[in-house]
Design an enzyme around this catalytic site. Structure first.
Site, PDB file in Angstrom:
ATOM      1  N   HIS A   1       0.853  -1.195   0.000  1.00  0.00           N
ATOM      2  CA  HIS A   1       0.000   0.000   0.000  1.00  0.00           C
ATOM      3  C   HIS A   1       0.885   1.240   0.000  1.00  0.00           C
ATOM      4  CE1 HIS A   1       0.832  -0.861   4.212  1.00  0.00           C
ATOM      5  NE2 HIS A   1       0.370   0.314   4.590  1.00  0.00           N
TER       6      HIS A   1
ATOM      7  N   ASP B   1       6.129   4.054   5.164  1.00  0.00           N
ATOM      8  CA  ASP B   1       7.013   3.046   5.735  1.00  0.00           C
ATOM      9  C   ASP B   1       7.026   1.766   4.894  1.00  0.00           C
ATOM     10  OD1 ASP B   1       4.314   2.853   6.711  1.00  0.00           O
ATOM     11  OD2 ASP B   1       4.965   1.356   8.162  1.00  0.00           O
ATOM     12  N   HIS B   2       6.320   1.774   3.763  1.00  0.00           N
ATOM     13  CA  HIS B   2       6.326   0.647   2.824  1.00  0.00           C
ATOM     14  C   HIS B   2       6.858   1.052   1.452  1.00  0.00           C
ATOM     15  CE1 HIS B   2       3.864  -1.915   5.542  1.00  0.00           C
ATOM     16  NE2 HIS B   2       3.530  -0.713   5.990  1.00  0.00           N
TER      17      HIS B   2
ATOM     18  N   HIS C   1       1.503   3.770   2.127  1.00  0.00           N
ATOM     19  CA  HIS C   1       2.102   4.400   3.304  1.00  0.00           C
ATOM     20  C   HIS C   1       3.631   4.439   3.198  1.00  0.00           C
ATOM     21  CE1 HIS C   1      -1.704   3.500   5.905  1.00  0.00           C
ATOM     22  NE2 HIS C   1      -1.881   4.464   5.024  1.00  0.00           N
TER      23      HIS C   1
END
EC number: 3.1.-.-
Length: 313
Positions: free
Chosen positions: A97, A101-102, A99
């Site tokens: 997804h 932190d990804h 976000h």
């Protein structure tokens, strides 16, 4: 003690579950199965547990990478060194997804190897990226990965089935410790049930340790959310009945979010209510509203009154 409000222990046990305390140490790089290598993102913290888990999937020279962590130097150093040492190339980079932190490591990954520019996949792709659709298959030697659209935590959230292991990369929908959060609770609950229907035994979460009993963990997540719904609806129904006894039939009554919190958890500091509880509890109230089990009076979300539309046993 002064004028301080007492803390509610049961709330804190739930809120802090899997956050910063008593988390197992995870190696920076580990072979978690014969076809899956986990590489930590180097971004531990209360919201990320031990850090973002990124996964190399496959058994041959060509591999699939799932997620790219937050964009910290530690991660690109770890993965680039691992790829070089083991003579591995990436055929697909799959993002669960949007976000940060990804997806934060994508620029570093492309800077390290510009050939990866056209190998980035996301459900709602950025410019130059490729889309991921529900049911799409990504294959390399030793690994067949099937995309599953699972919105709720975010609008574009994807999970990935590793067919050879009957395992599921759960992204942020299900964590290795504690509970996740949802942008859209109704969609999230549907996704949890869809994930359960896949009947995968093992879970590779985006944060935390491997989930050895994924069916049990999914049941726990579903029951936890459904329990909150029942608890809040019961609280509002009790107020409805008592309000009618006090003011007569036809009276809707109602409780503010603060009053609901006090009824369920006891008195808590206002900062805790507004920063920790309010977002998740408001999601529950909105879902109950969409289900036509709860109504509300217009006004500020933190000050408006919510009331039950039906009774519960």
């Amino acid at each position: 003690m002064g004028g301080r409000l007492p803390f509610n222990q049961s709330f804190w046990e739930e809120f802090l579950m899997g956050r910063e305390g008593s988390l197992p140490n995870l190696p920076e790089i580990s072979h978690v199965s014969k076809r899956v290598v986990r590489i930590l993102g180097g971004n531990p913290g209360s919201m990320h547990l031990q850090g973002t888990n990124t996964y190399l999937v496959g058994t041959g020279r060509s591999r699939i990478l799932i997620d790219t962590a937050q964009g910290l130097p530690a991660w690109i150093h770890r993965i680039s060194s691992f790829l070089f040492t083991h003579n591995i190339e990436l055929s697909y980079v799959l993002l669960t997804h949007w976000h940060g932190d990804h997806t934060g490591g994508v620029p570093d990954l492309i800077a390290h190897n510009p050939l990866l520019t056209n190998k980035i996949y996301k459900n709602n792709p950025d410019a130059g990226q490729n889309t991921i659709t529900d049911g799409q298959i990504f294959s390399v030697n030793g690994a067949t990965v099937r995309a599953v659209f699972t919105p709720g935590h975010s609008v574009d959230h994807m999970c990935f089935v590793l067919e050879e292991e009957n395992a599921l990369f759960t992204g942020d929908n299900v964590l290795g410790h504690g509970f996740s959060v949802a942008q859209d609770l109704g969609c999230y609950m549907d996704s949890l049930r869809n994930m359960s229907a896949l009947a995968c035994g093992l879970g590779y979460p985006a944060h935390g340790a491997i989930i050895e009993n994924l069916p049990g963990k999914l049941d726990e997540y579903i029951q936890h959310r459904e329990g909150r719904e029942r608890m809040m609806l019961s609280t509002l129904t009790k107020e409805l009945v008592q309000g009618q006894e006090r003011r007569g039939e036809g009276t809707k009554g109602g409780l503010t979010l603060n009053e609901i919190v006090i009824s369920i958890y006891g008195r808590l500091p206002q900062e805790v209510i507004e920063k920790a509880l309010a977002p998740s509890l408001l999601q529950v109230l909105w879902k109950l509203t969409e289900d036509r089990r709860v109504g509300f009076k217009p006004g500020d979300p933190l000050k408006r009154q919510w009331f039950a539309l039906i009774s519960v046993e």
